[in-house]
Design a protein around this motif. Structure first.
Motif, PDB file in Angstrom:
ATOM      1  N   VAL A  26       0.845  -1.191   0.000  1.00  9.76           N
ATOM      2  CA  VAL A  26       0.000   0.000   0.000  1.00  9.76           C
ATOM      3  C   VAL A  26       0.884   1.247   0.000  1.00  9.76           C
ATOM      4  CG1 VAL A  26      -1.886  -1.154   1.216  1.00  9.76           C
ATOM      5  CG2 VAL A  26      -0.160   0.059   2.529  1.00  9.76           C
ATOM      6  N   GLU A  27       0.286   2.348  -0.416  1.00  6.50           N
ATOM      7  CA  GLU A  27       0.984   3.627  -0.350  1.00  6.50           C
ATOM      8  C   GLU A  27       1.068   4.053   1.113  1.00  6.50           C
ATOM      9  OE1 GLU A  27       2.230   5.334  -3.017  1.00  6.50           O
ATOM     10  OE2 GLU A  27       1.528   3.792  -4.394  1.00  6.50           O
ATOM     11  N   ILE A  28       2.176   4.644   1.505  1.00  8.69           N
ATOM     12  CA  ILE A  28       2.365   5.131   2.862  1.00  8.69           C
ATOM     13  C   ILE A  28       2.518   6.640   2.804  1.00  8.69           C
ATOM     14  CG2 ILE A  28       3.807   5.076   4.923  1.00  8.69           C
ATOM     15  CD1 ILE A  28       4.679   2.248   4.036  1.00  8.69           C
ATOM     16  N   SER A  29       1.609   7.339   3.458  1.00 11.23           N
ATOM     17  CA  SER A  29       1.591   8.793   3.447  1.00 11.23           C
ATOM     18  C   SER A  29       2.105   9.342   4.768  1.00 11.23           C
ATOM     19  CB  SER A  29       0.164   9.281   3.204  1.00 11.23           C
ATOM     20  OG  SER A  29       0.094  10.682   3.252  1.00 11.23           O
ATOM     21  N   VAL A  30       2.918  10.399   4.667  1.00 10.98           N
ATOM     22  CA  VAL A  30       3.439  11.060   5.855  1.00 10.98           C
ATOM     23  C   VAL A  30       3.124  12.546   5.746  1.00 10.98           C
ATOM     24  CG1 VAL A  30       5.534  11.717   7.098  1.00 10.98           C
ATOM     25  CG2 VAL A  30       5.258   9.400   6.263  1.00 10.98           C
ATOM     26  N   ALA A  31       2.582  13.092   6.818  1.00  9.56           N
ATOM     27  CA  ALA A  31       2.307  14.522   6.907  1.00  9.56           C
ATOM     28  C   ALA A  31       2.675  14.976   8.311  1.00  9.56           C
ATOM     29  CB  ALA A  31       0.831  14.810   6.631  1.00  9.56           C
ATOM     30  N   GLY A  32       3.120  16.194   8.412  1.00 10.02           N
ATOM     31  CA  GLY A  32       3.477  16.739   9.716  1.00 10.02           C
ATOM     32  C   GLY A  32       4.968  16.764   9.915  1.00 10.02           C
ATOM     33  N   GLY A  33       5.525  17.948   9.988  1.00 11.36           N
ATOM     34  CA  GLY A  33       6.954  18.097  10.220  1.00 11.36           C
ATOM     35  C   GLY A  33       7.807  17.876   8.991  1.00 11.36           C
ATOM     36  N   VAL A  34       7.164  17.722   7.847  1.00 11.16           N
ATOM     37  CA  VAL A  34       7.927  17.504   6.620  1.00 11.16           C
ATOM     38  C   VAL A  34       8.434  18.845   6.105  1.00 11.16           C
ATOM     39  CG1 VAL A  34       7.830  16.702   4.234  1.00 11.16           C
ATOM     40  CG2 VAL A  34       6.617  15.440   6.017  1.00 11.16           C
ATOM     41  N   LYS A  35       9.716  18.908   5.876  1.00 10.68           N
ATOM     42  CA  LYS A  35      10.368  20.093   5.311  1.00 10.68           C
ATOM     43  C   LYS A  35      11.545  19.604   4.492  1.00 10.68           C
ATOM     44  CE  LYS A  35      12.490  20.565   9.802  1.00 10.68           C
ATOM     45  NZ  LYS A  35      12.384  21.253  11.060  1.00 10.68           N
ATOM     46  N   ALA A  36      12.220  20.504   3.823  1.00 10.24           N
ATOM     47  CA  ALA A  36      13.332  20.096   2.961  1.00 10.24           C
ATOM     48  C   ALA A  36      14.365  19.264   3.726  1.00 10.24           C
ATOM     49  CB  ALA A  36      13.983  21.319   2.324  1.00 10.24           C
ATOM     50  N   ALA A  37      14.629  19.647   4.959  1.00  5.64           N
ATOM     51  CA  ALA A  37      15.653  18.961   5.751  1.00  5.64           C
ATOM     52  C   ALA A  37      15.263  17.544   6.164  1.00  5.64           C
ATOM     53  CB  ALA A  37      15.980  19.784   6.994  1.00  5.64           C
ATOM     54  N   THR A  38      13.970  17.217   6.126  1.00  2.00           N
ATOM     55  CA  THR A  38      13.526  15.884   6.550  1.00  2.00           C
ATOM     56  C   THR A  38      12.966  15.039   5.411  1.00  2.00           C
ATOM     57  OG1 THR A  38      11.328  16.699   7.154  1.00  2.00           O
ATOM     58  CG2 THR A  38      13.002  16.639   8.902  1.00  2.00           C
ATOM     59  N   THR A  39      12.803  15.626   4.250  1.00  2.06           N
ATOM     60  CA  THR A  39      12.164  14.912   3.140  1.00  2.06           C
ATOM     61  C   THR A  39      12.903  13.639   2.748  1.00  2.06           C
ATOM     62  OG1 THR A  39      11.177  16.951   2.304  1.00  2.06           O
ATOM     63  CG2 THR A  39      11.335  15.130   0.763  1.00  2.06           C
ATOM     64  N   ALA A  40      14.207  13.692   2.624  1.00  4.95           N
ATOM     65  CA  ALA A  40      14.967  12.497   2.241  1.00  4.95           C
ATOM     66  C   ALA A  40      14.828  11.404   3.296  1.00  4.95           C
ATOM     67  CB  ALA A  40      16.435  12.839   2.017  1.00  4.95           C
ATOM     68  N   GLN A  41      14.847  11.787   4.553  1.00  3.18           N
ATOM     69  CA  GLN A  41      14.710  10.792   5.624  1.00  3.18           C
ATOM     70  C   GLN A  41      13.336  10.140   5.582  1.00  3.18           C
ATOM     71  OE1 GLN A  41      15.488  12.351   9.549  1.00  3.18           O
ATOM     72  NE2 GLN A  41      15.626  10.332  10.460  1.00  3.18           N
TER      73      GLN A  41
END
Length: 75
Positions: A26-41
């Motif tokens: 399934v697709e896994i969605s993440v929201a909250g606290g996402v910014k350029a510095a955390t996107t790769a992680q």
């Protein structure tokens, strides 16, 4: 990750990796606290849908912020 779990040192990245490791197809969605510095992680931990809000609408240049996050997410 609940606030009580975060206070105990657990990170959302741990939860994300656990969910991704289930290999449910399934697709896994993440929201909250996402910014350029955390996107790769977030991407590397298994998210297939990455939602960034404040990092874009709060940026001095929202279009540039969105482009940067998108580029990192698709790298």
């Amino acid at each position: 990750t609940g606030l009580d779990q975060q206070a105990a040192g657990q990170t959302p990245f741990t939860d994300l990796a656990l969910v991704a490791a289930l290999n449910l197809g399934v697709e896994i969605s993440v929201a909250g606290g996402v910014k350029a510095a955390t996107t790769a992680q977030v991407r590397d931990a298994g998210a297939t849908i990455i939602v960034a809000g404040a990092a874009i609408y709060g940026a001095a240049d929202p279009a540039a912020a969105a482009a940067e996050i998108t580029a990192i997410a698709h790298a």
